[in-house]
Design a protein around this motif. Sequence first.
Motif, PDB file in Angstrom:
ATOM      1  N   VAL A 453       0.868  -1.143   0.035  1.00  0.00           N
ATOM      2  CA  VAL A 453       0.051   0.040  -0.017  1.00  0.00           C
ATOM      3  C   VAL A 453       0.952   1.098   0.185  1.00  0.00           C
ATOM      4  O   VAL A 453       1.468   1.753   1.109  1.00  0.00           O
ATOM      5  N   GLY A 454       1.244   1.600  -1.164  1.00  0.00           N
ATOM      6  CA  GLY A 454       1.887   3.039  -1.117  1.00  0.00           C
ATOM      7  C   GLY A 454       1.210   4.418  -0.967  1.00  0.00           C
ATOM      8  O   GLY A 454      -0.066   4.294  -1.292  1.00  0.00           O
ATOM      9  N   ILE A 455       1.814   5.162  -0.432  1.00  0.00           N
ATOM     10  CA  ILE A 455       1.170   6.572  -0.178  1.00  0.00           C
ATOM     11  C   ILE A 455       2.113   7.491  -0.486  1.00  0.00           C
ATOM     12  O   ILE A 455       3.364   7.675  -0.272  1.00  0.00           O
ATOM     13  N   VAL A 456       1.583   8.589  -0.937  1.00  0.00           N
ATOM     14  CA  VAL A 456       2.209   9.802  -1.284  1.00  0.00           C
ATOM     15  C   VAL A 456       1.583  11.049  -0.411  1.00  0.00           C
ATOM     16  O   VAL A 456       0.347  11.462  -0.545  1.00  0.00           O
ATOM     17  N   LEU A 457       2.203  11.701   0.484  1.00  0.00           N
ATOM     18  CA  LEU A 457       1.491  12.927   1.353  1.00  0.00           C
ATOM     19  C   LEU A 457       1.618  14.062   0.870  1.00  0.00           C
ATOM     20  O   LEU A 457       2.485  14.197  -0.122  1.00  0.00           O
ATOM     21  N   GLN A 458       0.714  14.847   1.408  1.00  0.00           N
ATOM     22  CA  GLN A 458       0.724  16.075   0.796  1.00  0.00           C
ATOM     23  C   GLN A 458       1.993  17.067   0.814  1.00  0.00           C
ATOM     24  O   GLN A 458       2.348  17.639  -0.042  1.00  0.00           O
ATOM     25  N   GLU A 459       2.664  16.831   2.098  1.00  0.00           N
ATOM     26  CA  GLU A 459       3.676  17.588   2.364  1.00  0.00           C
ATOM     27  C   GLU A 459       4.978  16.435   2.428  1.00  0.00           C
ATOM     28  O   GLU A 459       5.349  15.691   3.293  1.00  0.00           O
ATOM     29  N   PRO A 460       5.524  16.308   1.302  1.00  0.00           N
ATOM     30  CA  PRO A 460       6.394  14.810   1.185  1.00  0.00           C
ATOM     31  C   PRO A 460       7.799  15.314   1.807  1.00  0.00           C
ATOM     32  O   PRO A 460       8.152  16.711   1.758  1.00  0.00           O
ATOM     33  N   PHE A 461       8.540  14.469   2.258  1.00  0.00           N
ATOM     34  CA  PHE A 461       9.885  14.633   2.886  1.00  0.00           C
ATOM     35  C   PHE A 461      10.701  13.959   2.021  1.00  0.00           C
ATOM     36  O   PHE A 461      10.868  12.737   1.763  1.00  0.00           O
ATOM     37  N   LEU A 462      11.714  14.935   1.625  1.00  0.00           N
ATOM     38  CA  LEU A 462      12.678  14.523   0.795  1.00  0.00           C
ATOM     39  C   LEU A 462      14.144  14.676   1.462  1.00  0.00           C
ATOM     40  O   LEU A 462      14.267  15.591   2.458  1.00  0.00           O
ATOM     41  N   TYR A 463      15.110  13.534   1.192  1.00  0.00           N
ATOM     42  CA  TYR A 463      16.152  13.708   2.077  1.00  0.00           C
ATOM     43  C   TYR A 463      17.381  14.484   1.394  1.00  0.00           C
ATOM     44  O   TYR A 463      17.199  14.785  -0.069  1.00  0.00           O
ATOM     45  N   SER A 464      18.349  14.870   1.932  1.00  0.00           N
ATOM     46  CA  SER A 464      19.392  15.719   1.516  1.00  0.00           C
ATOM     47  C   SER A 464      20.385  14.935   0.580  1.00  0.00           C
ATOM     48  O   SER A 464      21.527  14.649   0.992  1.00  0.00           O
ATOM     49  N   ARG A 465      19.790  14.528  -0.595  1.00  0.00           N
ATOM     50  CA  ARG A 465      20.501  13.576  -1.499  1.00  0.00           C
ATOM     51  C   ARG A 465      20.290  13.767  -2.620  1.00  0.00           C
ATOM     52  O   ARG A 465      19.545  14.929  -3.085  1.00  0.00           O
ATOM     53  N   SER A 466      20.512  13.097  -3.895  1.00  0.00           N
ATOM     54  CA  SER A 466      20.404  13.762  -5.179  1.00  0.00           C
ATOM     55  C   SER A 466      18.636  13.217  -5.471  1.00  0.00           C
ATOM     56  O   SER A 466      18.079  12.517  -4.962  1.00  0.00           O
ATOM     57  N   ILE A 467      18.240  13.707  -6.679  1.00  0.00           N
ATOM     58  CA  ILE A 467      17.124  13.372  -7.167  1.00  0.00           C
ATOM     59  C   ILE A 467      16.693  12.100  -7.352  1.00  0.00           C
ATOM     60  O   ILE A 467      15.601  11.209  -6.840  1.00  0.00           O
ATOM     61  N   MET A 468      17.852  11.227  -7.844  1.00  0.00           N
ATOM     62  CA  MET A 468      17.812   9.898  -8.056  1.00  0.00           C
ATOM     63  C   MET A 468      17.823   9.139  -6.809  1.00  0.00           C
ATOM     64  O   MET A 468      16.941   8.088  -6.620  1.00  0.00           O
ATOM     65  N   GLU A 469      18.454   9.190  -5.870  1.00  0.00           N
ATOM     66  CA  GLU A 469      18.750   8.665  -4.672  1.00  0.00           C
ATOM     67  C   GLU A 469      17.065   9.001  -3.840  1.00  0.00           C
ATOM     68  O   GLU A 469      16.628   7.896  -3.267  1.00  0.00           O
ATOM     69  N   ASN A 470      16.801   9.842  -3.878  1.00  0.00           N
ATOM     70  CA  ASN A 470      15.310  10.200  -3.283  1.00  0.00           C
ATOM     71  C   ASN A 470      14.335   9.369  -3.929  1.00  0.00           C
ATOM     72  O   ASN A 470      13.301   8.646  -3.412  1.00  0.00           O
ATOM     73  N   ILE A 471      14.397   9.122  -5.268  1.00  0.00           N
ATOM     74  CA  ILE A 471      13.319   8.294  -5.934  1.00  0.00           C
ATOM     75  C   ILE A 471      13.575   6.705  -5.580  1.00  0.00           C
ATOM     76  O   ILE A 471      12.751   6.137  -5.235  1.00  0.00           O
ATOM     77  N   ARG A 472      14.829   6.476  -5.418  1.00  0.00           N
ATOM     78  CA  ARG A 472      15.229   4.907  -5.273  1.00  0.00           C
ATOM     79  C   ARG A 472      15.324   4.546  -3.892  1.00  0.00           C
ATOM     80  O   ARG A 472      15.426   3.342  -3.726  1.00  0.00           O
ATOM     81  N   ILE A 473      14.835   5.391  -2.833  1.00  0.00           N
ATOM     82  CA  ILE A 473      14.588   4.989  -1.632  1.00  0.00           C
ATOM     83  C   ILE A 473      13.692   3.845  -1.441  1.00  0.00           C
ATOM     84  O   ILE A 473      14.197   2.764  -0.451  1.00  0.00           O
ATOM     85  N   THR A 474      12.799   3.831  -2.062  1.00  0.00           N
ATOM     86  CA  THR A 474      11.779   2.695  -1.925  1.00  0.00           C
ATOM     87  C   THR A 474      12.267   1.365  -2.323  1.00  0.00           C
ATOM     88  O   THR A 474      11.895   0.255  -1.855  1.00  0.00           O
ATOM     89  N   ASP A 475      13.378   1.370  -3.329  1.00  0.00           N
ATOM     90  CA  ASP A 475      13.910   0.063  -3.874  1.00  0.00           C
ATOM     91  C   ASP A 475      15.011   0.545  -4.490  1.00  0.00           C
ATOM     92  O   ASP A 475      15.076   0.769  -5.502  1.00  0.00           O
ATOM     93  N   PRO A 476      16.134   0.479  -3.524  1.00  0.00           N
ATOM     94  CA  PRO A 476      17.724   0.824  -3.988  1.00  0.00           C
ATOM     95  C   PRO A 476      18.183  -0.015  -5.432  1.00  0.00           C
ATOM     96  O   PRO A 476      18.883   0.596  -5.833  1.00  0.00           O
TER      97      PRO A 476
END
Length: 626
Positions: A453-476
């Motif tokens: 059950v995947g969820i996207v919140l209204q105020e998403p939290f992004l880590y201080s990393r690259s765009i690629m790393e932030n997208i890959r967090i769910t499956d590196p």
Amino acid sequence: MGPVFLGVCGKPADFEARCAMEQESKLRLFFQLLKGQKLKFILAMVAVAVTSLVGLLPQQVIRFTVDAVIGGEAFPLPGYLQGIYDLLGGRSTFLSNLWLCGVLMLLIYLVNSVFSFLRARLASSASETSIKKLRDRLYDRLSHMPYATHVNANTGDLLQRCSSDVETVRRFMAVQLVELTRTVCTLGFALFLMLGMNVPMTLISLIVVLPLFGFSLWFYKVVRKTFKAVDEAEGRLSTVMQENLTGVRVVRAFGQEKQEMEKFDGASGEFVDNSYRMMLNLSTFWGVTDFLIYLQIAITTVAGCYFAYTGAITVGMLISFSGYITTLLWPVRQLGRLLSDLGKTFVSLTRISEVLHEPVEEDAPGALTPTIRGDVRFEHVSLSYDDEERQVLKNVSFSVKAGQTIGILGATGSGKSSLVQLMQRLYDPTEGAIYIDGIDIRTMQRKWLRKNVGIVLQEPFLYSRSIMENIRITDPDKEREEVMKVAKIAQIDSLAREFDGGFETLVGERGVTLSGGQQQRVAIARMLLQDAPIMIFDDSLSALDTETDAAIRKALNENKRDRTTFIISHRVTTLFELDKILVMEEGRIVQEGTHQELLQEEGPYKAVWDIYGKLETEASMGGAQN
């Protein structure tokens, strides 16, 4: 943390029982920290005892040199040392070779250095290993606490428990416990040697010891309030700085630099004032205790000279007493602070123990990991937070078939977010049940459920990393091609091309270098990469312009592959093409149906649609006139 941890020690009314539990908890935690490291700590304590004893021997060597070698007086040596002394030639050999006394001193200092090294090595190794385990336990506990605990907790307080309090315990185990042992051993060995030389002189040399210890202990108990005030002032200063750094765009946007500077100046001034008060108190303490120490040295010197003049003690004894009194008094002065620090350590252990005793999320025995298709059914679901009487959700029932896309519309506070959070078991309903593919989600493993059950919140939290790393967090481990695919669906590929670094561009802390809409697009791509059969968009298209919103919904529809989708939105244009729309008011579903069905009945949905249509008409007429 406050009320969140009251459950650890009972209600405030149960004060005695709560105190007893706190005492037991912190002692149990301390001994748990020693587990596996007891031998190292015991060896470190042995090394401390050896250094304490060996550190006192140079005074005896000086006494031996002055009295026995130079003065020719009898010197009581242990049997085996007397044998070595006679074997080397006795007084005549040492008198003609005084350098032997110097060599003996060097050997003593060498032994002292070796055991000091062992003490530091063993104590540091044991304490760091113990504290690493403690940090790991804390992080593991925090990671598995219920979502409600984190919502109600004070993040700053949690961080302080996991950093400052842990550091207090580490410092006590690595330094203060050793120093406490050293002080006790030094006092014991010194008193033994001094009493062996002359009892009256020993008693005179200890005149100031008890007053010095008592004053030190009293002072550090009193000054703890000042230490606390300094810590709190530093915390407020750090908070002001953190808020300004985090909200720098808001400060600049509203031209509040001057006001924020004044706020920071006030917090900094408060910290300086408290620090000055603390230093003034410490200066008073050092001044008073220095006077007491030098007073004792003067008394010992005068009394020693008198006893030496009358023949009650030898000159070598006088020198030894002068050395021992200096060795004794400095640790005694520190003993008060060490005992005070022990109290601080127990406070820290209590605060840490409270975190470690917080309940964690636990799956039911034999929790299931079924293959999930996406059928969802709510049956008479109600929800209240923290046993409040007010219900956030009230008797909610609906069903969704796998592959359908469901819209949820409602005013702020109507229960939309609470509804979808139940599907990830961030909360459990207080009444009713939720079924996925006919299985009660409370019988499923939480980790498995949240993976599906995947969820996207209204105020998403992004880590201080690259765009690629932030997208890959769910499956590196996902291939770059798969990342590019979800990035295209989330309309993030065009954004990445705008940056020199492309997908390797760092987004800054919390994604500060991206706009709200850009952050939402990265979060959408991140969730899509999870490839969950059920997807939830919790008002996560709100920061997007209408064109991007429509493009993402179109791409999602083309690539949804029988995935069940929930979309929360305040825009009826985002929802009107969906399979089913739920309209919520005050925790209840007041309307349910397709766009066309809902327009046929009077209710909130038709009212919102009519308002939207009127605004569109006015905008069109205004455009034509222009």
